[in-house]
Scaffold this motif. Structure first.
Motif, mmCIF file in Angstrom:
data_model
loop_
_atom_site.group_PDB
_atom_site.id
_atom_site.type_symbol
_atom_site.label_atom_id
_atom_site.label_comp_id
_atom_site.label_asym_id
_atom_site.label_seq_id
_atom_site.Cartn_x
_atom_site.Cartn_y
_atom_site.Cartn_z
ATOM 1 N N GLU A 45 -7.635 42.009 29.037
ATOM 2 C CA GLU A 45 -7.541 40.596 28.371
ATOM 3 C C GLU A 45 -8.414 39.530 29.235
ATOM 4 O OE1 GLU A 45 -4.159 36.933 27.981
ATOM 5 O OE2 GLU A 45 -3.616 38.855 27.805
ATOM 6 N N SER A 48 -12.077 40.617 28.243
ATOM 7 C CA SER A 48 -12.252 39.926 26.994
ATOM 8 C C SER A 48 -12.678 38.548 26.973
ATOM 9 C CB SER A 48 -11.360 40.367 25.925
ATOM 10 O OG SER A 48 -11.424 39.754 24.788
ATOM 11 N N LYS A 49 -11.913 37.780 27.853
ATOM 12 C CA LYS A 49 -11.938 36.445 27.915
ATOM 13 C C LYS A 49 -13.430 35.951 28.372
ATOM 14 C CE LYS A 49 -9.747 32.144 29.633
ATOM 15 N NZ LYS A 49 -8.669 31.715 30.647
ATOM 16 N N SER A 52 -16.099 36.789 26.163
ATOM 17 C CA SER A 52 -16.146 35.543 25.055
ATOM 18 C C SER A 52 -16.995 34.298 25.603
ATOM 19 C CB SER A 52 -14.905 35.251 24.623
ATOM 20 O OG SER A 52 -14.810 34.261 23.724
ATOM 21 N N GLU A 53 -16.475 34.071 27.013
ATOM 22 C CA GLU A 53 -16.979 32.833 27.413
ATOM 23 C C GLU A 53 -18.484 32.957 27.894
ATOM 24 O OE1 GLU A 53 -14.979 32.537 31.279
ATOM 25 O OE2 GLU A 53 -13.246 31.564 30.133
ATOM 26 N N ALA A 55 -20.526 35.077 25.799
ATOM 27 C CA ALA A 55 -21.226 35.010 24.464
ATOM 28 C C ALA A 55 -21.429 33.443 24.250
ATOM 29 C CB ALA A 55 -20.427 35.622 23.547
ATOM 30 N N SER A 56 -20.213 32.615 24.220
ATOM 31 C CA SER A 56 -20.505 31.190 23.980
ATOM 32 C C SER A 56 -21.496 30.470 24.742
ATOM 33 C CB SER A 56 -18.966 30.624 24.123
ATOM 34 O OG SER A 56 -19.040 29.162 23.912
ATOM 35 N N TRP A 59 -24.845 31.614 23.360
ATOM 36 C CA TRP A 59 -25.148 30.939 21.924
ATOM 37 C C TRP A 59 -25.425 29.597 22.201
ATOM 38 C CZ3 TRP A 59 -25.523 32.314 17.152
ATOM 39 C CH2 TRP A 59 -25.430 31.375 15.966
#
Length: 94
Positions: A45, A48-49, A52-53, A55-56, A59
């Motif tokens: 978890e 994954s978090k 995600s951070e 990737a953001s 972006w």
């Protein structure tokens, strides 16, 4: 659970009792729990978090870079329009 594993209930109870005794699992109410699996789930978890951070952030950087490139292109086009309006179209005189 015994039917799903295709063993007798008495056999499953013996297996579970042995795993509890060896501290491989523990009983929580009417359920069983394995701390190692719990730790693994927490680590997954967290990973994954973090992914995600990241990737953001990537972006957002990509969008910022795109905006600045578009702004530069617009500035260049504006300068070319100004030159054309002055009668200097950029074409060589023949």
């Amino acid at each position: 659970m015994a039917k799903g594993l295709m063993v007798r209930e008495s056999t499953l109870k013996k297996i579970l009792d042995r795993l509890v005794m060896e501290r491989a699992i523990r009983r929580v109410g009417d359920r069983i729990w394995c701390d190692e699996i719990g730790f693994e789930l927490e680590n997954q978890e967290k990973k994954s978090k973090k992914a995600s951070e990241n990737a953001s952030l990537g972006w957002q950087k990509s969008k910022q870079n795109q905006r600045s490139k578009n702004a530069d292109a617009y500035r260049y086009q504006s300068q070319m329009s100004d030159v054309s309006e002055d009668g200097l179209s950029g074409r060589p005189d023949c």
